[in-house]
Design a protein around this motif. Sequence first.
Motif: not given
Length: 75
Positions: A58-74
């Motif tokens: 699907f051309k309207n689906v885009k993936l952005i991937s973080h290599r490091e988990n951002k949610a667990s960083r303080r």
Amino acid sequence: MEQKRFSVIIPAYNVENYIGKAIDSVLEQTYKNYELIIVNDASTDNTEEIVKKYEEKFKNVKLISHRENKASRRS
């Protein structure tokens, strides 16, 4: 009359059992002038691979991937 374009953003972390249903839910909407962005927050399961298959199809689906988990960083 032109439909306004908008973005749907889905954050994802280790949700291989649910991400397909979430994406399908957005794709099944009748309003079609949108982009679907999935932000993969360094999942360690198959979340990224599943999203990549949708992105290829699907051309309207885009993936952005973080290599490091951002949610667990303080701050």
